[in-house]
Design a protein around this motif. Sequence first.
Motif, PDB file in Angstrom:
ATOM      1  N   SER A  52       0.962  -1.113   0.053  1.00 40.28           N
ATOM      2  CA  SER A  52       0.102   0.003  -0.039  1.00 40.28           C
ATOM      3  C   SER A  52       0.849   1.123   0.183  1.00 40.28           C
TER       4      SER A  52
ATOM      5  N   HIS B 280       0.702   3.610   2.364  1.00 40.78           N
ATOM      6  CA  HIS B 280       1.216   3.664   3.654  1.00 40.78           C
ATOM      7  C   HIS B 280       2.436   2.680   4.154  1.00 40.78           C
TER       8      HIS B 280
ATOM      9  N   TYR C 187      -1.911  13.899   2.769  1.00 38.82           N
ATOM     10  CA  TYR C 187      -3.099  13.078   3.134  1.00 38.82           C
ATOM     11  C   TYR C 187      -3.370  13.035   4.553  1.00 38.82           C
TER      12      TYR C 187
ATOM     13  N   GLU D 241       4.348  15.974  -0.439  1.00 40.65           N
ATOM     14  CA  GLU D 241       3.643  15.699  -1.582  1.00 40.65           C
ATOM     15  C   GLU D 241       3.665  16.501  -2.793  1.00 40.65           C
TER      16      GLU D 241
ATOM     17  N   ASP E 188       5.957  12.150  -2.096  1.00 39.41           N
ATOM     18  CA  ASP E 188       4.658  11.339  -2.482  1.00 39.41           C
ATOM     19  C   ASP E 188       4.083  12.020  -3.863  1.00 39.41           C
TER      20      ASP E 188
ATOM     21  N   THR F  13       1.755  10.621  -5.580  1.00 39.41           N
ATOM     22  CA  THR F  13       0.590  10.103  -6.008  1.00 39.41           C
ATOM     23  C   THR F  13      -0.462  10.751  -6.708  1.00 39.41           C
ATOM     24  N   LEU F  14      -0.765  12.231  -6.264  1.00 41.67           N
ATOM     25  CA  LEU F  14      -1.852  12.895  -7.067  1.00 41.67           C
ATOM     26  C   LEU F  14      -1.460  13.194  -8.417  1.00 41.67           C
TER      27      LEU F  14
ATOM     28  N   ILE G 138      -9.395   8.503  -4.122  1.00 46.02           N
ATOM     29  CA  ILE G 138      -9.265   9.538  -5.220  1.00 46.02           C
ATOM     30  C   ILE G 138      -8.771   8.460  -6.379  1.00 46.02           C
TER      31      ILE G 138
HETATM   32  C1  LIG Z   1      -4.241   7.219  -0.503  1.00 42.45           C
HETATM   33  C2  LIG Z   1      -2.782   7.954  -0.235  1.00 42.45           C
HETATM   34  C3  LIG Z   1      -1.936   7.432   0.628  1.00 42.45           C
HETATM   35  C4  LIG Z   1      -1.911   6.097   1.119  1.00 42.45           C
HETATM   36  O1  LIG Z   1      -1.946   5.115   0.378  1.00 42.45           O
HETATM   37  P1  LIG Z   1      -2.728   3.650   0.679  1.00 42.45           P
HETATM   38  O2  LIG Z   1      -2.544   2.955  -0.754  1.00 42.45           O
HETATM   39  O3  LIG Z   1      -4.256   4.060   0.762  1.00 42.45           O
HETATM   40  O4  LIG Z   1      -2.085   3.091   1.682  1.00 42.45           O
HETATM   41  C5  LIG Z   1      -0.619   8.095   0.780  1.00 42.45           C
HETATM   42  N1  LIG Z   1      -0.461   9.423  -0.005  1.00 42.45           N
HETATM   43  C6  LIG Z   1      -1.376  10.116  -0.702  1.00 42.45           C
HETATM   44  C7  LIG Z   1      -1.260  11.171  -1.369  1.00 42.45           C
HETATM   45  C8  LIG Z   1      -2.570   9.119  -0.852  1.00 42.45           C
HETATM   46  O5  LIG Z   1      -3.671   9.727  -1.535  1.00 42.45           O
END
Ligand SMILES: *Cc1c(COP(=O)(O)O)cnc(C)c1O
Length: 428
Positions: free
Chosen positions: A87, A89, A113, A156, A185, A187-188, A372
């Motif tokens: 994940s 996390h 987040y 982030e 991070d 992710t977005l 998201i």
């Molecule tokens: C969802 C998210 C996480 C955590 O990720 P999981 O896969 O839910 O453990 C960490 N950082 C951001 C920016 C997220 O959107």
Amino acid sequence: MSEDRAPGFATLAVHAGAKPDPTTGARATPIYQTTSYVFNDVDHAASLFGLQAFGNIYTRIMSPTSGVLEERIAALEGGTAGLAVASGHAAQLVVLHALMMPGDEFIASRQLYGGSINQFNHSFKSFGWNVKWADIDDISSFEKAVSPKTKAIFIESIANPGGVVTDIEAVAAVAKRAGVPLIVDNTLATPYLCRPFEWGADIVVHSLTKFIGGHGNSIGGMIVDGGKFNWTASKRYPMLSEPRPEYNDMILGETFGNFAFAIACRVLGLRDLGPAISPFNSFLIITGSETLPLRMQRHSDNAKAVAEYLSKHPKVTWVSYAGLAGDRYYKLGQKYCPKGAGAVLTFGVEGGEAAGISLVSNVKLFSHLANIGDTRSLIIHPWSTTHSQLTAEQRKAAGAGDDVVRLSVGIEDVGDIIADLDQALAAA
Ligand SMILES: *Cc1c(COP(=O)(O)O)cnc(C)c1O
């Protein structure tokens, strides 16, 4: 492909890391649904266990399916190596495990987040890893938080949920002066919109659960090693600079050069903490990654149109989206995410908490849920859900005040997305 031509992003998204299966010819990456791999003989086994040779041992530590995903995301980010974990996390846990000892500190931006704020404030504190909070709107707050115990800085790129863009280059300069790695991070944004290594990041982490998987069907995380940080320049990172007794006193930072960090995360963090991703999830996320550039462009274009619509709506008090001209993060968005500012935006609805709850109750096309990065459009009122475990002050600092509604705009027809918001706002 000609040899002198570097493949473009969309080509890497489809092909990086993958080739037809050597045994069966299967073109899609197979799901190697096995716990373990047979050794050729005892010498082969010993060399694998001693890190003298690379190869498959046990799916907690590596899997050929996840290996394709790791190579692909590392290629898209421009890093040297990737490590897939269970994940987002888990990625954060494994990264900090390689850097931190009890009593150490790391600096994190407040604009994160909500789950990461919880993880850092509570669970990580119980390991003796102390977070110092800084504010991306005041870069000097990062500088002020640096101490001899600082081991990393965490931000982030586009921050969840505020529609906020971090000045990565400025924070990277602070990290460089402090002699610590910058963890981003991403992710977005995903590497389609933003490539943190180009701005001085040392490590990128992802929740693959979001846009890279992209279809709301699997949880996963990724660590990408940027390959530039010198882990043996000081004694600050003993996992990388000290001999490892279980690996014949090997010094990981010396033996593995520019992918030593990814190796340390695999052979220490993933081995001992155990958050392995299932090969099946890796397979689904590989499939998702192939359309990442198409989806991210569509998400961003749709989100921009929605932001423009909302900014003119009489019941909407403010819109936070870096892709909207005049937004306070517009300039940073143009610098770090020139192709678009992503799918996630927040806005304020007149009437605060009650109106926010009414809106999420009246949508039809949007799904009301805590995620998201799905193909589908998603909506949430963070105050009463994702951020509800934080204090009122923390919620506001994280961009999740009581009137805030967050959208993750999907890839449906934008006219249908706007029509749904229009009817729900009329009802609110
Ligand atoms: C969802 C998210 C996480 C955590 O990720 P999981 O896969 O839910 O453990 C960490 N950082 C951001 C920016 C997220 O959107």
